[in-house]
Design a protein around this motif. Structure first.
Motif, PDB file in Angstrom:
ATOM      1  N   CYS B  74       0.844  -1.211   0.000  1.00  0.00           N
ATOM      2  CA  CYS B  74       0.000   0.000   0.000  1.00  0.00           C
ATOM      3  C   CYS B  74       0.876   1.257   0.000  1.00  0.00           C
ATOM      4  CB  CYS B  74      -0.928   0.013   1.209  1.00  0.00           C
ATOM      5  SG  CYS B  74      -2.148  -1.310   1.209  1.00  0.00           S
ATOM      6  N   LEU B  75       1.984   1.200   0.742  1.00  0.00           N
ATOM      7  CA  LEU B  75       2.909   2.338   0.761  1.00  0.00           C
ATOM      8  C   LEU B  75       3.551   2.502  -0.619  1.00  0.00           C
ATOM      9  CD1 LEU B  75       4.532   1.684   4.264  1.00  0.00           C
ATOM     10  CD2 LEU B  75       3.006   3.582   3.673  1.00  0.00           C
ATOM     11  N   ALA B  76       3.859   1.381  -1.274  1.00  0.00           N
ATOM     12  CA  ALA B  76       4.474   1.435  -2.602  1.00  0.00           C
ATOM     13  C   ALA B  76       3.506   2.006  -3.634  1.00  0.00           C
ATOM     14  CB  ALA B  76       4.922   0.036  -3.023  1.00  0.00           C
ATOM     15  N   ASP B  80       1.419   7.556   2.276  1.00  0.00           N
ATOM     16  CA  ASP B  80       2.587   8.238   2.843  1.00  0.00           C
ATOM     17  C   ASP B  80       3.125   7.547   4.072  1.00  0.00           C
ATOM     18  OD1 ASP B  80       2.641  10.796   1.181  1.00  0.00           O
ATOM     19  OD2 ASP B  80       0.544  10.600   1.785  1.00  0.00           O
ATOM     20  N   ASP B  81       2.233   7.047   4.902  1.00  0.00           N
ATOM     21  CA  ASP B  81       2.684   6.345   6.095  1.00  0.00           C
ATOM     22  C   ASP B  81       1.625   5.322   6.484  1.00  0.00           C
ATOM     23  OD1 ASP B  81       0.725   8.091   6.935  1.00  0.00           O
ATOM     24  OD2 ASP B  81       1.810   8.859   8.652  1.00  0.00           O
ATOM     25  N   ALA B  82       1.961   4.508   7.485  1.00  0.00           N
ATOM     26  CA  ALA B  82       1.045   3.424   7.844  1.00  0.00           C
ATOM     27  C   ALA B  82       1.029   3.213   9.344  1.00  0.00           C
ATOM     28  CB  ALA B  82       1.460   2.132   7.139  1.00  0.00           C
ATOM     29  N   ILE B  83      -0.111   2.729   9.817  1.00  0.00           N
ATOM     30  CA  ILE B  83      -0.256   2.348  11.220  1.00  0.00           C
ATOM     31  C   ILE B  83      -0.735   0.904  11.224  1.00  0.00           C
ATOM     32  CG2 ILE B  83      -1.472   2.794  13.397  1.00  0.00           C
ATOM     33  CD1 ILE B  83      -2.111   5.640  12.224  1.00  0.00           C
ATOM     34  N   ASN B 185       5.094   0.722  -8.831  1.00  0.00           N
ATOM     35  CA  ASN B 185       6.252   0.715  -9.720  1.00  0.00           C
ATOM     36  C   ASN B 185       7.534   0.578  -8.888  1.00  0.00           C
ATOM     37  OD1 ASN B 185       6.776   3.250  -8.640  1.00  0.00           O
ATOM     38  ND2 ASN B 185       5.738   4.316 -10.321  1.00  0.00           N
ATOM     39  N   MET B 186       8.673   0.439  -9.570  1.00  0.00           N
ATOM     40  CA  MET B 186       9.930   0.161  -8.863  1.00  0.00           C
ATOM     41  C   MET B 186      10.278   1.282  -7.889  1.00  0.00           C
ATOM     42  SD  MET B 186      12.106  -1.990  -8.188  1.00  0.00           S
ATOM     43  CE  MET B 186      11.754  -3.300  -9.344  1.00  0.00           C
ATOM     44  N   THR B 191      10.834   3.390  -2.315  1.00  0.00           N
ATOM     45  CA  THR B 191      10.541   4.403  -1.288  1.00  0.00           C
ATOM     46  C   THR B 191       9.677   3.822  -0.162  1.00  0.00           C
ATOM     47  OG1 THR B 191       8.668   5.174  -2.591  1.00  0.00           O
ATOM     48  CG2 THR B 191      10.716   6.403  -2.838  1.00  0.00           C
ATOM     49  N   ALA B 192       8.903   2.804  -0.475  1.00  0.00           N
ATOM     50  CA  ALA B 192       8.024   2.215   0.550  1.00  0.00           C
ATOM     51  C   ALA B 192       8.831   1.652   1.712  1.00  0.00           C
ATOM     52  CB  ALA B 192       7.155   1.115  -0.065  1.00  0.00           C
ATOM     53  N   ARG B 193      10.068   1.228   1.407  1.00  0.00           N
ATOM     54  CA  ARG B 193      10.897   0.606   2.452  1.00  0.00           C
ATOM     55  C   ARG B 193      11.230   1.588   3.571  1.00  0.00           C
ATOM     56  NH1 ARG B 193      15.237  -2.427  -1.438  1.00  0.00           N
ATOM     57  NH2 ARG B 193      13.754  -3.886  -2.371  1.00  0.00           N
ATOM     58  N   THR B 194      11.284   2.867   3.230  1.00  0.00           N
ATOM     59  CA  THR B 194      11.700   3.856   4.243  1.00  0.00           C
ATOM     60  C   THR B 194      10.517   4.674   4.768  1.00  0.00           C
ATOM     61  OG1 THR B 194      12.222   5.370   2.457  1.00  0.00           O
ATOM     62  CG2 THR B 194      14.048   4.073   3.350  1.00  0.00           C
TER      63      THR B 194
END
Lengths: 320, 245
Positions: B74-76, B80-83, B185-186, B191-194
């Protein structure tokens, strides 16, 4: 402490699914040693309301405030909550429907009630209050215990077959105070097919898929449906391609139905489609591909060209 | 525009459902978990609205660490952020209380989720959250546009659809065709990792229902094939044998 049933109207008449809910509620009431009261919201004549007695309601509360003419899940939930309080009801029963779903969830929040949706059998009261409900879009059932004092059961179509009796219900006007906060949605346009059998209410359904090759060919599907008094439905690709409206799409991400008869023409039977229809009592599959997976889940199958078979079936129905 | 999107982690739609431990537990062995298909529609529309109007999209899941791959996806896709509320989502009321507790601390303009999860199919959570927050809830929503502080939307009704206008904030249960599903996308995946994924403990422990066992539907009998040239026989069989017409 009667069992309360929310009975829904469609154009002033009790919906078939709500008649099932009234009968179901009266059976629950019998097991609990109490009576069944139906709450009906909207305009209906007194004969129609009293007819709820035929399905087991001893009493009908009728909320006919003109503000309640538009189906409004939030306002309806407040009315049903007020009725539950007046009647001291700890069990509320309703039929699953577009309006019923919205109403039931708000009601569960208001009453802090345990809500079981897609209930498929009468409750088992021998060990707590347990119901069987359909989960994983019809692929399994969960035996669920309702642990809260207040309980809401949303029943799936064809859970119970009402046995009608000669009785009329006492109709009482019900006029609870309405909250302005429930009337904040402004309806600007409604498009609703009229005169057709509503798909979620239908006992018989004729459905078609991409095998029909185009929306211009739907006449043969509609003809068979009309001859049978059935509703029409379609597969997801057909709705995605805009050949048919989304409210006809049955399957995992569409409407889930459980009619007595489901006829699928030109639908191969992907697992996602089966999920929406596998609680149908009888399934007929017509497909030109003998390897179509849907045949494995069917009761009757015909390998053949839908453009040949459907008109012949229509003719055979008319000849009955 | 501050949007909260609540997502479920559910078995892929092609999963063959089985149970273990004497039919008291779902058998996760070999099962691929995905974002709830309806939740995916809600997320896709949230990301589109953010791109158009600015703002943030926060993803919320109630679940164990097993949900993290779904949340990262979902972040990918553009949240922007997740809980993640670290608890088993055992009951609709319990999940609704978690969402309501988080919503009370953050004033979201929109709380979106799927019309229902595809495991328990309850379709209750949005309505219960609405009641707990004293906010309107609408479902199933097929179209959504925002004009200032007004939402213009279309919901499905039986046999048709209805257009509505309502003031924000709102809670909506979503379904197709509110948006096209998005594929990460790649760059999104990198960016989702951080992006922040905050794991928090549950608020309260109220459940009002409890599953005590599972069962599978009985297998259908074998199919009776009717030769195409005798298709009319079907109608007779439906009347005399199946007794459904």
């Amino acid at each position: 402490m009667s069992v309360l049933i929310f009975a829904e109207l469609d154009e002033g008449k009790l919906k078939g699914s709500s008649k099932e809910a009234i009968y179901y509620g009266s059976k629950v009431a019998e097991s609990l040693g109490t009576a069944a009261t139906a709450i009906v919201i909207g305009q209906a004549d007194s004969a129609e309301l009293a007819a709820a007695g035929r399905f087991g309601a001893a009493k009908v509360l009728h909320a006919a405030d003109s503000k309640l003419t538009e189906a409004n899940g939030m306002a309806y939930a407040s009315v049903v909550a007020a009725a539950a309080e007046q009647e001291g009801s700890t069990v509320v029963v309703l039929a699953k429907s577009s309006l019923g779903d919205a109403m039931a969830a708000r009601l569960a929040g208001k009453l802090r009630a345990g809500l079981a949706a897609n209930v498929v059998d009468l409750p088992n009261l021998s060990n707590g209050f347990r119901v069987k409900r359909s989960i994983y879009t019809g692929k399994a059932f969960a035996e669920t215990e309702l642990t809260a004092d207040k309980k809401i059961l949303a029943i799936k179509k064809n859970t119970i077959t009402p046995e009608e009796k000669e009785a009329t219900a006492n109709v009482e006007a019900f006029s609870p105070a309405l909250n302005d906060s429930d009337f904040v949605l402004k309806v600007t346009n409604t498009e609703k097919a009229t005169g057709d059998v509503l798909l979620p209410e239908a006992n018989l359904v004729v459905s078609a898929g991409r095998g029909l090759k185009g929306p211009e060919n739907w006449g043969i599907v509609e003809d068979l449906a009309k001859a049978l008094g059935a509703a029409t439905a379609c597969s997801k690709p057909v709705s995605d391609l805009d050949w048919r409206p989304h409210h006809e799409h049955v399957g995992q991400t569409g409407i889930k139905i459980s009619p007595n008869l489901y006829i699928a023409a030109g639908i191969s039977g992907a697992i996602q489609h089966l999920a929406g229809v596998n609680s149908s009592k009888v399934i007929v599959v017509i497909n030109k591909d003998p390897e179509a997976p849907f045949f494995k889940s069917a009761d009757y199958g015909i390998v053949g060209d839908v453009f040949d078979i459907l008109p012949r079936l229509t003719k055979a129905v008319k000849a009955l | 525009m501050k949007i909260l999107v609540c997502v479920t982690s559910v078995p892929d739609t092609t999963t063959k459902i089985t149970f273990t431990d004497n039919n008291t537990r779902f058998n996760k062995a070999g099962v691929q978990f995905i974002t709830g298909p309806y939740d995916d529609y809600a997320l896709a529309r949230a990301v589109e609205l953010k791109e158009k109007l600015g703002g943030t999209v926060t993803v919320l899941n109630v679940g164990s660490a097993d949900s993290d791959p779904v949340i990262r996806k979902c972040l990918a896709i553009g949240a922007d952020d997740a809980i993640r509320v670290d608890a088993e989502p055992t009951d609709a009321f319990f999940v609704a209380e978690q969402i309501a507790a988080i919503a009370k601390q953050n004033s979201y303009d929109l709380i979106l989720m799927g019309r229902e999860s595809i495991d328990y199919n309850g379709g209750q959570v949005h309505g219960i959250v609405g009641e707990l927050l004293g906010m309107p809830s609408i479902s199933p929503v097929m179209q959504l546009d925002i004009d200032g502080s007004t939402a213009k939307l279309t919901r499905e009704i039986e046999g048709g659809k209805q257009e509505l206008e309502a003031q924000l904030p709102l809670i909506l249960g979503c379904q197709e065709p509110i948006a096209e599903w998005k594929i990460p996308n790649m760059r999104g995946i990198m960016t989702a990792r951080t992006k922040p994924l905050n794991v928090i403990p549950p608020a309260g422990n109220d459940t009002l229902t409890q599953v005590v066992g599972y069962e599978l539907p009985p297998a259908r009998g074998s199919v009776k094939m009717i030769p195409a040239e005798e298709a009319e026989t079907l109608i007779r069989l439906l009347r005399t044998e199946a007794k459904v017409i």
